[in-house]
Scaffold this active site. Structure first.
Site, PDB file in Angstrom:
ATOM      1  N   ASN A   1       0.810  -1.219   0.000  1.00  0.00           N
ATOM      2  CA  ASN A   1       0.000   0.000   0.000  1.00  0.00           C
ATOM      3  C   ASN A   1       0.844   1.270   0.000  1.00  0.00           C
ATOM      4  O   ASN A   1       0.379   2.314  -0.441  1.00  0.00           O
ATOM      5  CB  ASN A   1      -0.983   0.003   1.180  1.00  0.00           C
ATOM      6  CG  ASN A   1      -2.119  -0.975   0.957  1.00  0.00           C
ATOM      7  OD1 ASN A   1      -2.277  -1.519  -0.126  1.00  0.00           O
ATOM      8  ND2 ASN A   1      -2.916  -1.213   1.998  1.00  0.00           N
TER       9      ASN A   1
ATOM     10  N   ARG B   1     -17.053   1.550  -1.705  1.00  0.00           N
ATOM     11  CA  ARG B   1     -15.815   2.279  -1.939  1.00  0.00           C
ATOM     12  C   ARG B   1     -15.943   3.421  -2.953  1.00  0.00           C
ATOM     13  O   ARG B   1     -15.323   3.410  -4.019  1.00  0.00           O
ATOM     14  CB  ARG B   1     -14.703   1.314  -2.346  1.00  0.00           C
ATOM     15  CG  ARG B   1     -14.530   0.213  -1.337  1.00  0.00           C
ATOM     16  CD  ARG B   1     -13.372  -0.679  -1.642  1.00  0.00           C
ATOM     17  NE  ARG B   1     -12.116  -0.163  -1.132  1.00  0.00           N
ATOM     18  CZ  ARG B   1     -10.988  -0.844  -1.134  1.00  0.00           C
ATOM     19  NH1 ARG B   1     -10.943  -2.047  -1.607  1.00  0.00           N
ATOM     20  NH2 ARG B   1      -9.889  -0.322  -0.656  1.00  0.00           N
TER      21      ARG B   1
ATOM     22  N   ASP C   1      -7.346  -4.485   7.407  1.00  0.00           N
ATOM     23  CA  ASP C   1      -6.642  -5.449   6.552  1.00  0.00           C
ATOM     24  C   ASP C   1      -6.081  -6.641   7.339  1.00  0.00           C
ATOM     25  O   ASP C   1      -5.524  -7.570   6.746  1.00  0.00           O
ATOM     26  CB  ASP C   1      -5.503  -4.752   5.790  1.00  0.00           C
ATOM     27  CG  ASP C   1      -6.032  -3.867   4.670  1.00  0.00           C
ATOM     28  OD1 ASP C   1      -7.243  -3.911   4.381  1.00  0.00           O
ATOM     29  OD2 ASP C   1      -5.225  -3.115   4.081  1.00  0.00           O
TER      30      ASP C   1
ATOM     31  N   ARG D   1      -1.833 -10.666  -5.390  1.00  0.00           N
ATOM     32  CA  ARG D   1      -1.895  -9.206  -5.396  1.00  0.00           C
ATOM     33  C   ARG D   1      -1.134  -8.632  -4.201  1.00  0.00           C
ATOM     34  O   ARG D   1      -0.643  -7.501  -4.275  1.00  0.00           O
ATOM     35  CB  ARG D   1      -3.356  -8.719  -5.309  1.00  0.00           C
ATOM     36  CG  ARG D   1      -4.178  -8.994  -6.547  1.00  0.00           C
ATOM     37  CD  ARG D   1      -5.552  -8.359  -6.427  1.00  0.00           C
ATOM     38  NE  ARG D   1      -5.419  -7.041  -5.837  1.00  0.00           N
ATOM     39  CZ  ARG D   1      -6.309  -6.459  -5.030  1.00  0.00           C
ATOM     40  NH1 ARG D   1      -7.427  -7.075  -4.741  1.00  0.00           N
ATOM     41  NH2 ARG D   1      -6.109  -5.268  -4.535  1.00  0.00           N
TER      42      ARG D   1
HETATM   43  C1  UD1 Z   1      -6.575   1.800   1.743  1.00  0.00           C
HETATM   44  C2  UD1 Z   1      -5.792   0.519   1.560  1.00  0.00           C
HETATM   45  C3  UD1 Z   1      -6.646  -0.691   1.937  1.00  0.00           C
HETATM   46  C4  UD1 Z   1      -7.198  -0.509   3.352  1.00  0.00           C
HETATM   47  C5  UD1 Z   1      -7.888   0.828   3.501  1.00  0.00           C
HETATM   48  C6  UD1 Z   1      -8.348   1.112   4.916  1.00  0.00           C
HETATM   49  C7  UD1 Z   1      -4.313   1.094  -0.271  1.00  0.00           C
HETATM   50  C8  UD1 Z   1      -3.913   0.868  -1.678  1.00  0.00           C
HETATM   51  N1  UD1 Z   1      -5.380   0.420   0.183  1.00  0.00           N
HETATM   52  O1  UD1 Z   1      -7.664   1.751   0.835  1.00  0.00           O
HETATM   53  O2  UD1 Z   1      -5.837  -1.857   1.867  1.00  0.00           O
HETATM   54  O3  UD1 Z   1      -8.130  -1.552   3.618  1.00  0.00           O
HETATM   55  O4  UD1 Z   1      -7.010   1.900   3.098  1.00  0.00           O
HETATM   56  O5  UD1 Z   1      -7.283   1.063   5.787  1.00  0.00           O
HETATM   57  O6  UD1 Z   1      -3.658   1.818   0.471  1.00  0.00           O
HETATM   58  N2  UD1 Z   1     -14.630   6.061   1.357  1.00  0.00           N
HETATM   59  C9  UD1 Z   1     -15.680   6.841   0.943  1.00  0.00           C
HETATM   60  N3  UD1 Z   1     -15.436   7.833   0.031  1.00  0.00           N
HETATM   61  C10 UD1 Z   1     -14.189   8.066  -0.478  1.00  0.00           C
HETATM   62  C11 UD1 Z   1     -13.118   7.267  -0.031  1.00  0.00           C
HETATM   63  C12 UD1 Z   1     -13.356   6.256   0.880  1.00  0.00           C
HETATM   64  O7  UD1 Z   1     -16.830   6.669   1.367  1.00  0.00           O
HETATM   65  O8  UD1 Z   1     -14.021   8.989  -1.285  1.00  0.00           O
HETATM   66  C13 UD1 Z   1     -14.879   4.969   2.338  1.00  0.00           C
HETATM   67  C14 UD1 Z   1     -14.623   3.603   1.725  1.00  0.00           C
HETATM   68  O9  UD1 Z   1     -15.763   3.147   1.038  1.00  0.00           O
HETATM   69  C15 UD1 Z   1     -14.306   2.772   2.947  1.00  0.00           C
HETATM   70  C16 UD1 Z   1     -13.597   3.754   3.866  1.00  0.00           C
HETATM   71  O10 UD1 Z   1     -13.947   5.064   3.391  1.00  0.00           O
HETATM   72  O11 UD1 Z   1     -15.477   2.324   3.547  1.00  0.00           O
HETATM   73  C17 UD1 Z   1     -12.095   3.599   3.904  1.00  0.00           C
HETATM   74  O12 UD1 Z   1     -11.554   3.871   2.643  1.00  0.00           O
HETATM   75  P1  UD1 Z   1     -10.099   4.466   2.421  1.00  0.00           P
HETATM   76  O13 UD1 Z   1      -9.462   4.818   3.720  1.00  0.00           O
HETATM   77  O14 UD1 Z   1     -10.177   5.517   1.368  1.00  0.00           O
HETATM   78  O15 UD1 Z   1      -9.367   3.204   1.843  1.00  0.00           O
HETATM   79  P2  UD1 Z   1      -8.499   3.066   0.513  1.00  0.00           P
HETATM   80  O16 UD1 Z   1      -7.578   4.220   0.389  1.00  0.00           O
HETATM   81  O17 UD1 Z   1      -9.374   2.733  -0.632  1.00  0.00           O
END
Ligand code: UD1
Length: 421
Positions: free
Chosen positions: A23, A123, A308, A400
């Site tokens: 990540n 997401r 995770d 992955r």
């Molecule tokens: C990153 C990690 C992933 C980990 C997650 C949470 C990477 C590549 N992936 O994913 O392995 O599980 O952090 O620790 O670093 N959300 C919204 N709107 C947005 C963005 C996010 O509602 O614009 C929600 C998502 O649906 C989810 C939550 O916020 O329920 C957490 O998402 P986020 O922290 O953004 O995770 P990622 O960056 O996608």
């Protein structure tokens, strides 16, 4: 399709080297888009998600040179040919959305498909979009693509995030390095991967303060230069292998492991009756008794218990003494491993975002199917403790996020092999 066969019951002893963080690498690689000069990443993990990010960056015209069997990646964005991240690549991996901030910052435009990735919830990208709009970007959704532009460039702004999203914090952090003026990210994510990104951006010449806290301040600069940066240790791979001897018995030292990366996880391990000791090379793990004890776990943003590691922890608690309650607060629909663990004899009840696990003496080997990255590895771990043979199919998810998993586990004594078909 490949599958992995695990035969349980052999204690594990020895050392496992932990790789650079997937990540972290997935946000460090797009950071190259911010500069004409090369970015060299060392300690990069060898994973299919990294290959996907390489393909995405190459589709934008980035030159990528892999050395030392992929452990070193040299990325150069001096001759960009496109600012469109195509659906065919983005659908494979949500982290592809991390090109949005850098492209907007340096090229003032980007077209980025809405992402795919693990099927662990809706997401959306609203937090990324609102934040970049606060910096002056104009963003429209057309035909599944975000069309973003920032005529005249992004402007520094106060950017409060409605939730401490990891990806949104990374996108804004990268974008703000080249924006005019000062950006303050409020309610920023504090994950170690963000600290690592800030370090790398600073080596490229960015002015950043406060990473690792909820407020990050970025003073925009005109240009960023070349840098060489070692990718931080993968705390999720670390936590996964720390659990291996809890399932199988024995004592395993995870080389490169650091307590500050897995603090809340180690607290839960301690409560479950597992000893974690710091060594000069990393962290050594051994369970105190034949059976771990039940513990309750709630996933949270860092420094809380990481989502995770939830699947792996649930698998461990399937044979712990007592009843544990696991609450998933980051993603909806992240208990897809539960039905597969039940096939192996686990006693799990899921209601919405809460799973109640009552430990059984022993799991039994079974054919099971991987449904996402962390679910896959939880089934492999469960197989290490189960009686007889478990066959985990659909393991492309595993590749992955875990490099050479069969080699790493068999080197410490596990009976595990990959079957290609
Ligand atoms: C990153 C990690 C992933 C980990 C997650 C949470 C990477 C590549 N992936 O994913 O392995 O599980 O952090 O620790 O670093 N959300 C919204 N709107 C947005 C963005 C996010 O509602 O614009 C929600 C998502 O649906 C989810 C939550 O916020 O329920 C957490 O998402 P986020 O922290 O953004 O995770 P990622 O960056 O996608």
């Amino acid at each position: 399709m490949d599958s992995i066969v695990v035969t349980g019951g052999t204690p594990l002893n020895g050392q496992i080297a932990i790789a650079g963080a997937k990540n972290a690498a997935l946000t460090l690689m797009p950071a190259t888009l911010l500069s004409e000069e090369p970015l060299t990443l060392t300690n990069a993990p060898r994973l299919s998600d990294i290959a996907t990010m390489i393909a995405l960056l190459q589709s934008l015209g980035v030159e990528v040179t892999s050395m030392q069997d992929g452990k070193v990646q040299v990325l150069s964005s001096h001759a960009m040919t496109s600012t469109t991240a195509d659906y065919e690549i983005v659908r494979k991996m949500r982290a592809s959305n991390l090109v949005l901030g850098p492209l907007l910052a340096r090229h003032h435009q980007a077209i980025v498909s809405l992402p795919g990735g693990c099927a662990i919830g809706a997401r959306p990208m609203d937090i990324h979009v609102t934040a970049l709009e606060a910096m002056g970007a104009e963003i429209e959704l057309k035909d599944g693509y975000l069309h973003a532009k920032a005529p005249g460039g992004l402007k520094g702004a106060k950017v409060p995030l409605r939730f401490a999203s990891v990806g949104a914090t990374e996108n804004v952090l990268m974008a703000a390095t080249l924006a005019k003026g000062t950006t303050v990210i409020e309610n920023a994510a504090r994950e170690p991967e963000i600290v690592d990104l800030a370090k790398c951006l600073r080596s490229m010449g960015a002015q950043i303060a406060g990473e690792g806290s909820s407020t990050i301040t970025i003073q925009g600069v005109d240009r960023l230069g070349a840098a060489t940066h070692p990718v931080v240790t993968d705390r999720i791979e670390l936590g996964t292998y720390m659990l291996a001897p809890v399932f199988a018995g024995g004592e395993v030292e995870c080389l490169g492991g650091r307590l500050d990366l897995v603090g809340s996880f180690v607290e839960k391990l301690d409560a479950a009756g597992v000893d974690v000791t710091e060594t000069p090379g990393g962290l050594k793990v051994k369970r105190r008794a034949d059976r771990a004890k039940a513990v309750d776990v709630t996933t949270e943003v860092f420094p809380g218990f990481p989502t995770d590691l939830q699947a792996q922890m649930m698998a461990m608690l399937c044979t712990a003494d007592g009843t544990s309650v696991l609450e998933e607060k980051i993603f909806e629909n992240r208990f897809m491993h539960a039905p597969e663990l039940i096939r192996m004899g686990a006693d799990i009840e899921v209601q919405g975002g809460v799973a109640t696990v009552t430990g059984v003496e022993r799991l039994k080997g079974a054919p099971v199917m991987a449904t996402d990255l962390r679910a896959s590895v939880s089934l492999i771990l469960a197989g290490l403790a189960a009686e007889g043979e478990s066959t985990v199919s659909r393991i492309y998810h595993l590749d992955r996020g875990y490099e050479h998993i069969e080699e790493k586990l068999s080197a410490v004594g596990a009976k595990i092999e990959r079957i290609s078909s």
